[in-house]
Motif scaffolding. Structure first.
Motif, PDB file in Angstrom:
ATOM      1  N   ASN A 233      92.320  76.805  -5.198  1.00 35.45           N
ATOM      2  CA  ASN A 233      90.971  76.801  -4.634  1.00 35.45           C
ATOM      3  C   ASN A 233      90.052  77.745  -5.401  1.00 35.45           C
ATOM      4  OD1 ASN A 233      91.419  79.433  -3.668  1.00 35.45           O
ATOM      5  ND2 ASN A 233      91.694  78.792  -1.542  1.00 35.45           N
ATOM      6  N   HIS A 234      88.796  77.798  -4.985  1.00 37.78           N
ATOM      7  CA  HIS A 234      87.796  78.562  -5.743  1.00 37.78           C
ATOM      8  C   HIS A 234      88.039  80.065  -5.692  1.00 37.78           C
ATOM      9  CE1 HIS A 234      86.272  79.260  -1.716  1.00 37.78           C
ATOM     10  NE2 HIS A 234      85.510  80.205  -2.211  1.00 37.78           N
ATOM     11  N   GLU A 235      88.888  80.529  -4.789  1.00 41.93           N
ATOM     12  CA  GLU A 235      89.211  81.948  -4.718  1.00 41.93           C
ATOM     13  C   GLU A 235      90.411  82.317  -5.587  1.00 41.93           C
ATOM     14  OE1 GLU A 235      87.867  83.461  -0.381  1.00 41.93           O
ATOM     15  OE2 GLU A 235      89.577  82.091  -0.383  1.00 41.93           O
ATOM     16  N   GLY A 236      91.067  81.308  -6.157  1.00 40.26           N
ATOM     17  CA  GLY A 236      92.196  81.559  -7.032  1.00 40.26           C
ATOM     18  C   GLY A 236      93.554  81.425  -6.377  1.00 40.26           C
ATOM     19  N   TRP A 237      93.592  80.939  -5.146  1.00 38.44           N
ATOM     20  CA  TRP A 237      94.874  80.825  -4.443  1.00 38.44           C
ATOM     21  C   TRP A 237      95.376  79.384  -4.485  1.00 38.44           C
ATOM     22  CZ3 TRP A 237      96.308  85.477  -4.251  1.00 38.44           C
ATOM     23  CH2 TRP A 237      95.455  86.506  -3.883  1.00 38.44           C
ATOM     24  N   PRO A 238      96.666  79.175  -4.770  1.00 39.99           N
ATOM     25  CA  PRO A 238      97.208  77.816  -4.744  1.00 39.99           C
ATOM     26  C   PRO A 238      97.124  77.210  -3.346  1.00 39.99           C
ATOM     27  CG  PRO A 238      98.686  79.298  -5.921  1.00 39.99           C
ATOM     28  CD  PRO A 238      97.656  80.162  -5.242  1.00 39.99           C
ATOM     29  N   VAL A 239      96.633  75.993  -3.273  1.00 41.39           N
ATOM     30  CA  VAL A 239      96.602  75.248  -2.015  1.00 41.39           C
ATOM     31  C   VAL A 239      97.604  74.099  -2.047  1.00 41.39           C
ATOM     32  CG1 VAL A 239      94.277  75.919  -1.351  1.00 41.39           C
ATOM     33  CG2 VAL A 239      94.585  73.951  -2.852  1.00 41.39           C
ATOM     34  N   ALA A 240      98.191  73.847  -3.216  1.00 44.24           N
ATOM     35  CA  ALA A 240      99.313  72.912  -3.341  1.00 44.24           C
ATOM     36  C   ALA A 240     100.090  73.318  -4.595  1.00 44.24           C
ATOM     37  CB  ALA A 240      98.839  71.472  -3.461  1.00 44.24           C
ATOM     38  N   GLY A 241     101.428  73.361  -4.458  1.00 47.97           N
ATOM     39  CA  GLY A 241     102.263  73.762  -5.579  1.00 47.97           C
ATOM     40  C   GLY A 241     102.417  75.270  -5.644  1.00 47.97           C
ATOM     41  N   PRO A 242     103.006  75.750  -6.741  1.00 46.47           N
ATOM     42  CA  PRO A 242     103.458  74.984  -7.902  1.00 46.47           C
ATOM     43  C   PRO A 242     104.577  73.992  -7.569  1.00 46.47           C
ATOM     44  CG  PRO A 242     103.338  77.329  -8.413  1.00 46.47           C
ATOM     45  CD  PRO A 242     103.209  77.191  -6.934  1.00 46.47           C
ATOM     46  N   ALA A 243     104.533  72.864  -8.249  1.00 47.07           N
ATOM     47  CA  ALA A 243     105.541  71.830  -8.072  1.00 47.07           C
ATOM     48  C   ALA A 243     106.861  72.284  -8.690  1.00 47.07           C
ATOM     49  CB  ALA A 243     105.066  70.533  -8.730  1.00 47.07           C
ATOM     50  N   PRO A 244     107.956  71.601  -8.380  1.00 48.90           N
ATOM     51  CA  PRO A 244     109.240  71.938  -9.000  1.00 48.90           C
ATOM     52  C   PRO A 244     109.201  71.781 -10.516  1.00 48.90           C
ATOM     53  CG  PRO A 244     109.533  70.441  -7.144  1.00 48.90           C
ATOM     54  CD  PRO A 244     108.068  70.490  -7.422  1.00 48.90           C
ATOM     55  N   GLU A 245     110.155  72.402 -11.181  1.00 49.43           N
ATOM     56  CA  GLU A 245     110.210  72.357 -12.636  1.00 49.43           C
ATOM     57  C   GLU A 245     110.850  71.084 -13.176  1.00 49.43           C
ATOM     58  OE1 GLU A 245     111.814  75.813 -14.503  1.00 49.43           O
ATOM     59  OE2 GLU A 245     111.039  77.174 -12.974  1.00 49.43           O
ATOM     60  N   GLU A 246     111.729  70.454 -12.409  1.00 50.29           N
ATOM     61  CA  GLU A 246     112.596  69.436 -13.001  1.00 50.29           C
ATOM     62  C   GLU A 246     112.499  68.060 -12.362  1.00 50.29           C
ATOM     63  OE1 GLU A 246     116.483  71.098 -12.839  1.00 50.29           O
ATOM     64  OE2 GLU A 246     116.085  72.601 -14.387  1.00 50.29           O
ATOM     65  N   ARG A 262      78.819  78.058  -2.621  1.00 51.22           N
ATOM     66  CA  ARG A 262      78.354  78.697  -1.389  1.00 51.22           C
ATOM     67  C   ARG A 262      79.063  80.012  -1.114  1.00 51.22           C
ATOM     68  NH1 ARG A 262      79.276  74.589   2.077  1.00 51.22           N
ATOM     69  NH2 ARG A 262      81.351  75.381   2.513  1.00 51.22           N
ATOM     70  N   LYS A 263      80.324  80.134  -1.536  1.00 54.41           N
ATOM     71  CA  LYS A 263      81.119  81.317  -1.219  1.00 54.41           C
ATOM     72  C   LYS A 263      81.476  82.130  -2.457  1.00 54.41           C
ATOM     73  CE  LYS A 263      83.055  79.213   2.941  1.00 54.41           C
ATOM     74  NZ  LYS A 263      84.293  78.854   3.690  1.00 54.41           N
ATOM     75  N   ARG A 264      80.622  82.057  -3.458  1.00 52.29           N
ATOM     76  CA  ARG A 264      80.884  82.786  -4.697  1.00 52.29           C
ATOM     77  C   ARG A 264      80.733  84.292  -4.515  1.00 52.29           C
ATOM     78  NH1 ARG A 264      78.235  79.716  -9.263  1.00 52.29           N
ATOM     79  NH2 ARG A 264      80.236  78.629  -9.219  1.00 52.29           N
ATOM     80  N   ARG A 265      79.963  84.708  -3.542  1.00 47.79           N
ATOM     81  CA  ARG A 265      79.718  86.128  -3.306  1.00 47.79           C
ATOM     82  C   ARG A 265      80.986  86.806  -2.787  1.00 47.79           C
ATOM     83  NH1 ARG A 265      75.035  88.829  -2.631  1.00 47.79           N
ATOM     84  NH2 ARG A 265      73.888  86.868  -2.605  1.00 47.79           N
ATOM     85  N   LEU A 266      81.348  87.948  -3.362  1.00 48.86           N
ATOM     86  CA  LEU A 266      82.532  88.690  -2.944  1.00 48.86           C
ATOM     87  C   LEU A 266      82.235  89.668  -1.816  1.00 48.86           C
ATOM     88  CD1 LEU A 266      84.083  89.464  -6.447  1.00 48.86           C
ATOM     89  CD2 LEU A 266      84.687  87.614  -4.870  1.00 48.86           C
ATOM     90  N   ASN A 267      81.012  90.167  -1.783  1.00 46.64           N
ATOM     91  CA  ASN A 267      80.567  91.081  -0.724  1.00 46.64           C
ATOM     92  C   ASN A 267      79.052  91.136  -0.779  1.00 46.64           C
ATOM     93  OD1 ASN A 267      79.810  93.062  -2.753  1.00 46.64           O
ATOM     94  ND2 ASN A 267      81.995  93.575  -2.905  1.00 46.64           N
ATOM     95  N   ASP A 268      78.442  92.080  -0.080  1.00 46.74           N
ATOM     96  CA  ASP A 268      76.989  92.146  -0.041  1.00 46.74           C
ATOM     97  C   ASP A 268      76.369  92.454  -1.403  1.00 46.74           C
ATOM     98  OD1 ASP A 268      76.973  91.584   2.637  1.00 46.74           O
ATOM     99  OD2 ASP A 268      76.777  93.671   3.283  1.00 46.74           O
ATOM    100  N   LEU A 272      80.107  86.834  -8.645  1.00 45.91           N
ATOM    101  CA  LEU A 272      80.852  86.825  -9.897  1.00 45.91           C
ATOM    102  C   LEU A 272      80.026  86.458 -11.131  1.00 45.91           C
ATOM    103  CD1 LEU A 272      84.167  85.332  -8.548  1.00 45.91           C
ATOM    104  CD2 LEU A 272      83.944  87.506  -9.759  1.00 45.91           C
ATOM    105  N   LEU A 273      79.280  85.407 -11.068  1.00 42.54           N
ATOM    106  CA  LEU A 273      78.538  85.002 -12.254  1.00 42.54           C
ATOM    107  C   LEU A 273      77.223  85.771 -12.397  1.00 42.54           C
ATOM    108  CD1 LEU A 273      79.201  81.160 -12.438  1.00 42.54           C
ATOM    109  CD2 LEU A 273      80.467  83.060 -13.444  1.00 42.54           C
ATOM    110  N   ARG A 274      76.624  86.124 -11.293  1.00 44.56           N
ATOM    111  CA  ARG A 274      75.385  86.898 -11.374  1.00 44.56           C
ATOM    112  C   ARG A 274      75.612  88.290 -11.956  1.00 44.56           C
ATOM    113  NH1 ARG A 274      73.549  89.021  -5.936  1.00 44.56           N
ATOM    114  NH2 ARG A 274      75.024  90.612  -6.638  1.00 44.56           N
ATOM    115  N   ASP A 275      76.800  88.866 -11.733  1.00 44.59           N
ATOM    116  CA  ASP A 275      77.074  90.242 -12.157  1.00 44.59           C
ATOM    117  C   ASP A 275      77.426  90.372 -13.637  1.00 44.59           C
ATOM    118  OD1 ASP A 275      76.587  91.115  -9.605  1.00 44.59           O
ATOM    119  OD2 ASP A 275      78.694  91.348  -9.053  1.00 44.59           O
TER     120      ASP A 275
END
Length: 294
Positions: A233-246, A262-268, A272-275
């Motif tokens: 997801n946009h925060e960097g957390w896996p929402v599916a997987g990692p899948a198996p290796e074999e 909409r949720k790019r802001r980390l705090n007040d 990320l891109l504006r900074d």
């Protein structure tokens, strides 16, 4: 943008299709990919991602072999099959294919939608023996506006270059699709996620976009591949997987592409891109690409 569920602004179902292409067997590889596409489309996927060089296989023995397994984007039977599936299922597909352009070959990814071919990305960072068969990509880092959102693509080794991810973000990508054939890294600690997975997660977090990476499995002419496809997801957390290796695996997850903006802001105080300190480094990293809205 598309709304895929009540109350789900730009929420879509994404699938990564991990399987084992066979070198040189174009018909079987196409059929295997299409079978998986049909299954995820019937289950509600709106975006499907296949591995790198999913139609031809990867470990070529000669340029002549690679050339024989290639096709132009306009005439590729692989892309034609994806386009037909996309039309019937109102689906978008990103998949790797061996592209021929005159006397040149490219390791490429096609984006196909219900109305046909939308565009092609050509791998810009070639890995190992790829340098014998392919030309480095010459299309830059295109971002394609679609009804689902703004879609970018990278291929495998491209993911080791933060500049590539950032240029996609700067052009407004909501999701980056990564057809890939990741190989083992000798120094990889067994206790940690694969470096490829870490790089996808870090890129998603630092650029605030989703990542969908589809890897192949199996061993081809002595070269093993590690699978471990994932959706982030946009925060960097896996929402599916990692899948198996074999083993083959279909990963499916719902992601809200609007969250990438909409949720790019980390705090007040921090966004990320504006900074970015564009007084110290060039906004577009010295390229002539045009920034999008971000």
């Amino acid at each position: 943008m598309s709304t895929d569920a009540p109350g789900g602004e730009a929420e879509i179902t994404v699938s990564c299709l991990q399987f084992e292409p066979r070198i040189g067997d174009l018909a079987a590889n196409r059929a295997a990919g299409l079978e998986l596409i049909e299954a995820v489309a019937e289950a509600g996927a709106r975006l499907a991602v296949l591995p790198e060089l999913s139609d031809s296989g990867y470990v070529f023995e000669s340029r002549a072999e690679a050339f024989a397994l290639s096709g132009t984007a306009a005439e590729s039977e692989t892309i034609a099959g994806w386009a037909e599936a996309a039309r019937r299922h109102d689906l978008h597909i990103v998949g790797g294919f061996c592209e021929r352009d005159g006397g040149r070959l490219f390791n490429s990814a096609a984006l196909v939608g219900p109305d046909g071919l939308i565009g092609v990305y050509r791998k810009t960072h070639l890995w190992d023996a790829e340098n014998l068969w392919f030309e480095p990509g010459d299309h830059g880092y295109p971002v394609f506006a679609t009804p689902l959102g703004r879609i970018g693509a990278l291929i495998c080794y491209d993911g080791w270059f933060p500049e590539a991810w950032r240029l996609l973000a700067m052009q407004g990508a909501d999701i980056v699709c990564v057809p890939t054939n990741w190989v083992p890294m000798p120094s990889q600690p067994a206790s940690l996620p694969s470096m490829s997975n870490i790089l996808c997660m870090a890129a998603a977090h630092s650029n605030s976009f989703c990542v969908a990476a589809a890897c192949r499995i199996g061993t081809e002419r002595g070269q093993p591949f590690i699978g471990q496809s994932l959706i982030v997801n946009h925060e960097g957390w896996p929402v599916a997987g990692p899948a198996p290796e074999e083993r083959p695996e279909v990963l499916t997850a719902r992601v809200n592409l609007a969250d990438a903006r909409r949720k790019r802001r980390l705090n007040d105080f921090n966004q990320l891109l504006r900074d970015r300190r564009t007084d110290l480094y060039d906004e577009m990293l010295g390229t002539d690409l045009t920034p999008g809205w971000y």
